[in-house]
Design an enzyme around this catalytic site. Structure first.
Site, PDB file in Angstrom:
ATOM      1  N   ASP A  15      -3.478  -7.125  10.720  1.00  0.00           N
ATOM      2  CA  ASP A  15      -4.460  -6.167   9.838  1.00  0.00           C
ATOM      3  C   ASP A  15      -4.461  -6.794   8.382  1.00  0.00           C
ATOM      4  O   ASP A  15      -5.466  -7.031   7.859  1.00  0.00           O
ATOM      5  CB  ASP A  15      -3.839  -4.783   9.892  1.00  0.00           C
ATOM      6  N   GLU A  71       0.988  -1.187  -0.043  1.00  0.00           N
ATOM      7  CA  GLU A  71      -0.105   0.163  -0.135  1.00  0.00           C
ATOM      8  C   GLU A  71       0.849   1.258  -0.085  1.00  0.00           C
ATOM      9  O   GLU A  71       1.838   1.358   0.351  1.00  0.00           O
ATOM     10  CB  GLU A  71      -1.013  -0.113   1.280  1.00  0.00           C
ATOM     11  N   HIS A 120      -5.968 -11.363   4.970  1.00  0.00           N
ATOM     12  CA  HIS A 120      -6.117 -11.078   3.563  1.00  0.00           C
ATOM     13  C   HIS A 120      -5.044 -12.009   2.725  1.00  0.00           C
ATOM     14  O   HIS A 120      -5.394 -12.637   1.749  1.00  0.00           O
ATOM     15  CB  HIS A 120      -5.905  -9.526   3.250  1.00  0.00           C
TER      16      HIS A 120
HETATM   17  C1  BG6 Z   1      -7.978  -3.350   5.669  1.00  0.00           C
HETATM   18  C2  BG6 Z   1      -6.913  -2.934   6.424  1.00  0.00           C
HETATM   19  O1  BG6 Z   1      -8.505  -4.508   6.086  1.00  0.00           O
HETATM   20  O2  BG6 Z   1      -7.736  -3.482   4.161  1.00  0.00           O
HETATM   21  C3  BG6 Z   1      -6.487  -1.583   6.003  1.00  0.00           C
HETATM   22  O3  BG6 Z   1      -7.346  -2.789   7.672  1.00  0.00           O
HETATM   23  C4  BG6 Z   1      -5.999  -1.584   4.377  1.00  0.00           C
HETATM   24  O4  BG6 Z   1      -5.229  -0.946   6.667  1.00  0.00           O
HETATM   25  C5  BG6 Z   1      -7.169  -2.212   3.759  1.00  0.00           C
HETATM   26  O5  BG6 Z   1      -5.577  -0.259   4.140  1.00  0.00           O
HETATM   27  C6  BG6 Z   1      -6.661  -2.385   2.178  1.00  0.00           C
HETATM   28  O6  BG6 Z   1      -7.564  -2.735   1.515  1.00  0.00           O
HETATM   29  P1  BG6 Z   1      -7.906  -2.384  -0.018  1.00  0.00           P
HETATM   30  O7  BG6 Z   1      -9.378  -3.161  -0.269  1.00  0.00           O
HETATM   31  O8  BG6 Z   1      -7.634  -1.140  -0.071  1.00  0.00           O
HETATM   32  O9  BG6 Z   1      -6.719  -3.114  -0.675  1.00  0.00           O
END
Ligand code: BG6
Length: 494
Positions: A263, A244, A268
């Site tokens: 997190d 990110e 994920h």
């Molecule tokens: C969330 C986290 O689950 O996913 C965040 O708590 C993160 O910290 C986010 O920024 C990223 O999600 P995406 O969909 O933008 O990749």
């Protein structure tokens, strides 16, 4: 007639859990923690877009619950601003007023018994006309409040086990992370099982709702040519990356409690891993898909703190963020090299990396295939140019799939160059509006489809797997190395 690849021997197409779309019943959606960031950025904008697209039942309302005393008009103004800023389709007055008319606000203390009685009365759960109404409770508070909310809902008869058959049908959705570690996840599962059946529990991981993440299954199991290569004989290693560009965006308190391991890595990344590595399910039914994901988690080789399989990092400037302790040891970057001890994947390294404040936003899977058995070209220079094949599945941004292979460079001289075959999601499906992950998953909660939610055994195994990383980070055995913002993370990263 060609038989569907999902048909059984008799030619009957099995119930496809992944794509199940039973009709929606009248429902009330209750959001705990409704004044928080998630409600503003994701939940209300998702409900707004579902309203706009006409996908919610006609008889649908939303009760926003929080601890704060708030003026209703001010609260609605905040929600409207949240939609205007975060909805994928902007905001239009007509759709907003259709949703707004269905939203109410309710203040309560999550620990006070009397307040749950007040909530039950507010929801009208005892009223005969609500007998078959669905009540979905979305817990978007910090995970530390989950146990008292579950106990409050259960002990006050607001949620009841489906198999008892008394009271209106109820479901509970848990925002991630589900607990803080294996012990608290087990405790939370027990607390929930006291009042609800497993098929009423929805453990959220919004990555599973992303179109491109679901596409991993379609790519693998709706195409015949990749599966024979999808194993230790041809795959050299796999990288799964979720980088990110943004930092913690003012969420210091949340991040200090959570950190990158809880997190993103624990949920994920491990869920993406499971979809990449699982065996073909017996069918696309919910439980068959979840069984296969769970088997991957069950086969993960435990990580060793000593050695080089874990790297942690923290971006420069993290300690100066609001609400971050000056002596914080919370990592904002994590990378692990793991092995799946089963016949398909024995010996193949999977490298999972994730971090904040990096150069680009990039979530993708790179499947690196092995080299050719022998270089037949006489010139050593050509042999060194023969880059192995890589299949890249881009989850975001620039969603798509690319296969890298070697081609002859035109010209008299014998030479090869790496080239790619590309599939670009946006370009190919430009006329199909992409649903946001939360939209898809909220609809699934209303429909009762659990395919894209973690089951009890999955979530507990995922926590057990990351335990050495959490412990090693907490007691300093794994150093947390500083890295500059806008880079690719710490240099030591795998
Ligand atoms: C969330 C986290 O689950 O996913 C965040 O708590 C993160 O910290 C986010 O920024 C990223 O999600 P995406 O969909 O933008 O990749």
């Amino acid at each position: 007639m060609t038989q569907s690849p999902f048909a059984d021997a008799s030619g009957t197409v099995a119930t496809i859990g992944l794509f199940n779309r039973p009709p929606l019943a009248p429902a009330t959606f209750v959001i705990f923690g409704a004044t928080g960031d998630l409600a503003m950025r994701k939940l209300i904008p998702a409900l707004y877009n579902l309203t706009k697209d006409g996908l919610l039942p006609d008889d649908f309302d939303v009760l926003c619950v929080a601890r704060t005393d708030m003026d209703y008009r001010r609260f609605m103004e905040r929600l409207r601003n949240g939609v205007a800023r975060h909805s994928r389709s902007g905001i239009d007055d007509d759709a907003w007023s259709r949703l707004g008319a269905r939203v109410d606000y309710h203040r309560m203390d999550y620990d006070a018994k009397a307040d749950y009685e007040g909530l039950r009365a507010k929801l009208g759960m005892k009223e005969a006309h609500n007998r078959h109404r669905r009540f979905v409770f979305y817990l978007s508070t910090p995970p530390t409040s989950f146990p008292s909310i579950i106990e409050g809902l259960g002990a006050n008869g607001i949620v009841t086990p489906a198999h008892h058959g008394d009271g209106p049908p109820t479901r509970v959705v848990f925002e991630k992370p589900f607990g803080r570690d294996a012990a608290s996840a087990v405790a939370l599962n027990r607390a929930a099982a006291k009042w609800l059946d497993e098929d009423q529990l929805f453990r959220m991981d919004h990555y599973l709702g992303k179109e491109t993440v679901q596409n991993i299954l379609i790519f693998r199991f709706a195409n015949a040519i990749f599966e024979p290569l999808w194993n230790r004989r041809y795959v050299h290693h796999v990288r799964i990356t979720a980088f990110e560009k943004i930092g913690i965006e003012g969420r210091g308190r949340f991040y200090e409690e959570t950190g990158i391991i809880r997190d993103v890595l624990q949920n994920h990344l491990l869920q993406i891993l499971a979809l990449c590595a699982m065996e073909p399910p017996a069918s696309f039914d919910t439980e068959r898909i979840r069984d296969e994901r769970a088997k991957v988690f069950g086969a993960l080789r435990p990580l060793e703190v000593a050695g080089d399989s874990i790297s942690l990092g923290r971006y420069a400037g993290y300690l100066d963020e609001k609400d971050v302790a000056k002596d914080s040891t919370t990592p904002t970057f994590a990378s692990v090299k793991l092995f799946i001890d089963n016949w398909r994947w024995a010996g193949v390294p999977f490298i999972l990396s994730t971090g904040k404040a990096l150069r680009d936003k990039q979530t993708q899977i790179d499947v690196h295939f092995g080299p050719v058995p022998l270089c037949l070209f006489k010139e050593q220079e050509i042999c060194t140019k023969m880059a192995p094949n890589v299949l890249t599945i881009r989850i975001q941004p620039e969603e798509g799939i690319t296969l890298r292979f070697c081609a002859k460079t035109p010209g008299d001289r014998q030479d090869v160059s790496p080239v790619t075959m590309d599939f670009d999601f946006q370009h190919r499906f430009k006329d199909n509006a992409q649903q946001e992950a939360y939209e898809k998953l909220l609809l699934d909660c209303l429909r009762g489809n659990q395919t894209l939610f973690a089951r009890q055994d999955e979530v507990e195994s995922m926590w057990r797997f990351v335990a050495p990383v959490l412990d090693g980070a907490a007691d300093g055995r794994i150093p947390v190395v500083d890295y500059d913002k806008g880079t690719e993370g710490p240099e030591v990263a795998l």
